[in-house]
Design a protein around this motif. Structure first.
Motif, PDB file in Angstrom:
ATOM      1  N   GLN A  96      16.126 -25.255  21.486  1.00 35.96           N
ATOM      2  CA  GLN A  96      14.888 -25.800  22.053  1.00 35.96           C
ATOM      3  C   GLN A  96      14.020 -24.672  22.629  1.00 35.96           C
ATOM      4  O   GLN A  96      12.795 -24.682  22.469  1.00 35.96           O
ATOM      5  N   VAL A 104      15.908 -32.587  27.071  1.00 36.99           N
ATOM      6  CA  VAL A 104      16.226 -32.062  25.743  1.00 36.99           C
ATOM      7  C   VAL A 104      16.283 -33.219  24.745  1.00 36.99           C
ATOM      8  O   VAL A 104      15.757 -33.130  23.629  1.00 36.99           O
ATOM      9  N   PHE A 105      16.903 -34.322  25.192  1.00 37.61           N
ATOM     10  CA  PHE A 105      17.095 -35.452  24.271  1.00 37.61           C
ATOM     11  C   PHE A 105      15.799 -36.242  24.073  1.00 37.61           C
ATOM     12  O   PHE A 105      15.567 -36.805  23.013  1.00 37.61           O
ATOM     13  N   GLU A 149      22.114 -32.739  16.226  1.00 38.37           N
ATOM     14  CA  GLU A 149      20.901 -32.518  17.024  1.00 38.37           C
ATOM     15  C   GLU A 149      20.432 -31.069  16.935  1.00 38.37           C
ATOM     16  O   GLU A 149      19.235 -30.792  16.938  1.00 38.37           O
ATOM     17  N   THR A 155      12.901 -34.795  23.905  1.00 39.21           N
ATOM     18  CA  THR A 155      12.205 -34.013  22.874  1.00 39.21           C
ATOM     19  C   THR A 155      12.781 -34.340  21.503  1.00 39.21           C
ATOM     20  O   THR A 155      12.040 -34.529  20.531  1.00 39.21           O
ATOM     21  N   LEU A 156      14.106 -34.425  21.437  1.00 39.91           N
ATOM     22  CA  LEU A 156      14.743 -34.732  20.154  1.00 39.91           C
ATOM     23  C   LEU A 156      14.278 -36.084  19.615  1.00 39.91           C
ATOM     24  O   LEU A 156      14.011 -36.228  18.425  1.00 39.91           O
ATOM     25  N   LEU A 169      21.951 -26.340  22.015  1.00 43.45           N
ATOM     26  CA  LEU A 169      20.692 -27.109  22.007  1.00 43.45           C
ATOM     27  C   LEU A 169      19.642 -26.474  22.916  1.00 43.45           C
ATOM     28  O   LEU A 169      18.445 -26.506  22.619  1.00 43.45           O
ATOM     29  N   ASP A 170      20.105 -25.898  24.026  1.00 46.53           N
ATOM     30  CA  ASP A 170      19.166 -25.212  24.929  1.00 46.53           C
ATOM     31  C   ASP A 170      18.475 -24.070  24.185  1.00 46.53           C
ATOM     32  O   ASP A 170      17.251 -23.927  24.231  1.00 46.53           O
ATOM     33  N   TYR A 220      25.334 -30.872  24.850  1.00 50.77           N
ATOM     34  CA  TYR A 220      24.376 -29.873  24.357  1.00 50.77           C
ATOM     35  C   TYR A 220      24.934 -29.061  23.187  1.00 50.77           C
ATOM     36  O   TYR A 220      24.451 -27.993  22.874  1.00 50.77           O
TER      37      TYR A 220
END
Ligand code: SF4
Lengths: 363, 84
Positions: A227, B66-67, A12, B69-70, A223-224, A7
């Protein structure tokens, strides 16, 4: 480490940032509630990745920061007593009371022990039956089950020489208090992933609906957080006001029922003072009458005529998202982590300490 | 303070639900952790740990979201590029 490293990928992270930039059409202000999120945002310079339309405000979710001065003074008073072993999480030692901190008591020979878990205080009490052991039970909902279990076990094992100085606060009333302030600028919230791991997120649904504000339960890795912001901005742009769960790998809607059961066994909802903010109705947890013999405030009564000293510190405004740390005249000058004027400069999750450590300069 | 980190359960001892404990490895550093709040946790599960207590079991499928969505964003980005 699994569930951590994946993450933190910067490519990303940029993808999320670009998606956010593609989504925003106007300015929005989003607040992350939790100090752990504030720390990640500063550490990974996440604000720098975001489009200029989007500002992040840092919320009051740092229990070290919001523990009232009066209670720090009580802790200092109790910890200085000759027959007491005072146990605390390490962060609390440098938090300034009205005239000293716990660290000073320790350097003068007070028996203060830094513990990792409240359960450690039980072992210390068992090993030192001739001493009075006191644990400084601070925290948000995340820490409440651990503190509640220590208190529950103290009673069920009939440990007589252990008591708890309780400063437990809860998040939803603080969100409402921020939203009700006439100066409020927050348009969307990232709710705290670990608080919701314990409590679930049903109680946020009426808040989202009544105040017309999106709330996204969010984790702590870069990443959390990105998002979470993306989901929040999408709701804002689409005119939706819902509770969404970004951190579904840990948070279930109903929360952790076993943990809630012990919290309810030991604690009841009470009004609480928040440092720098003042009293927030129904925002704290206090011991139920059945546990009052383990209340350090009852066991060591002390009358304080406490007066808030006038300092330059604006941490109350920082905690409500009304000011950024670097807007404080003392920031980095008379106030540093080595000699903090306010609690938000002490805890690694305090916004001032996070800004100082990572030297985040934001407008 | 609400810092809580994921670790892997490598050993479990005791069956009294209130004092069941496990050895949890955090990237090789091993600590004894109270499992009272994760009664269904079993060996090799990853748990989120806060001040000595496991507070949730990480859901492997949800962790992927999460991935997912990516990936969607990526294909969205690509199709956008094609459009231009
Ligand atoms: S920088 Fe120091 S004095 Fe200023 S608000 Fe933060 S803690 Fe208070």
């Amino acid at each position: 480490m699994k569930y951590v490293d994946e993450y933190r990928n910067s490519k990303e992270a940029k993808m999320f940032a670009e998606a956010i930039a593609r989504t925003v059409t106007r300015t929005w202000t989003v607040m992350e509630i939790c100090g752990g999120q504030t720390h990640s945002i500063a550490k990974y310079s996440l604000q720098d990745l975001l489009p200029p339309e989007l500002s992040l405000l840092h919320g009051p979710g740092c229990p070290v920061c919001v523990t009232p001065v009066e209670l720090i003074d009580k802790a200092i008073h109790i910890a200085a007593m000759p027959n007491v072993i005072f146990c605390s999480f390490g962060d609390m030692l440098r938090v300034p009371g009205s005239s000293a901190d716990l660290f000073k008591v320790k350097s003068k020979g007070g028996d203060i022990r830094i513990v990792y878990s409240p359960m450690d205080a039980l072992n210390i009490a068992r090993d030192n039956p001739q001493k009075e052991v006191v644990f400084f039970a601070i925290g948000f909902e995340t820490t409440a089950p651990a503190n509640a279990m220590a208190i529950y076990q103290t009673k069920s094992e009939n440990i007589k020489n252990l008591s708890f100085l309780v400063s437990q606060v809860i998040v939803p009333p603080a969100i409402c208090s921020i939203l009700e302030s006439p100066q409020n600028r927050v348009q969307g919230f990232l709710a705290a992933g670990h608080v919701c791991t314990i409590m679930g997120y049903s109680e946020y649904e009426p808040i989202a609906k009544d105040y017309k504000i999106p709330i996204v339960v969010t984790g702590f890795e870069p990443l959390d957080i990105l998002q979470g912001i993306f989901m929040c901005v999408k709701q804002l742009e689409e005119g939706r006001f819902e509770v969404e769960n970004q951190y579904s790998r840990s948070v279930r809607k109903e929360g952790n029922l076993a943990a809630q059961k012990i919290i309810q066994e030991v604690f009841q909802i009470i009004p609480r003072q928040w440092r720098g903010i003042g009293e927030i109705k129904q925002s704290g947890l206090g011991l139920k009458p059945a546990y009052s013999q383990y209340d350090a405030e009852v066991r060591f009564p002390c009358e304080f005529h406490y007066q808030e000293n006038a300092t330059e510190c604006i941490s109350g405004l920082v905690l409500q998202g009304l000011k950024k740390p670097n807007e404080c005249p003392a920031f980095g000058k008379s106030c540093t982590p080595e000699s903090p004027l306010g609690a938000t400069m002490v805890s690694t999750e305090g916004a001032c300490a996070a800004y100082y450590r990572y030297q985040t300069v934001q407008s | 303070m609400c810092l809580a980190i994921p670790g892997k359960i490598i050993q479990i001892s005791g069956d009294d639900p209130l004092i069941r404990t496990g050895h949890v490895s955090f990237g090789g550093i091993i600590k004894e952790i109270n499992l009272a709040y994760t009664p269904e946790a079993t060996l090799d599960d990853y748990v989120i740990v806060h001040v000595g207590f496991a507070i949730s079991i990480l859901d492997e499928k949800e962790a992927q979201r999460v991935f997912d969505t990516l990936n969607q964003l990526d294909s969205f980005g690509n199709s956008e590029e094609r459009l231009q």
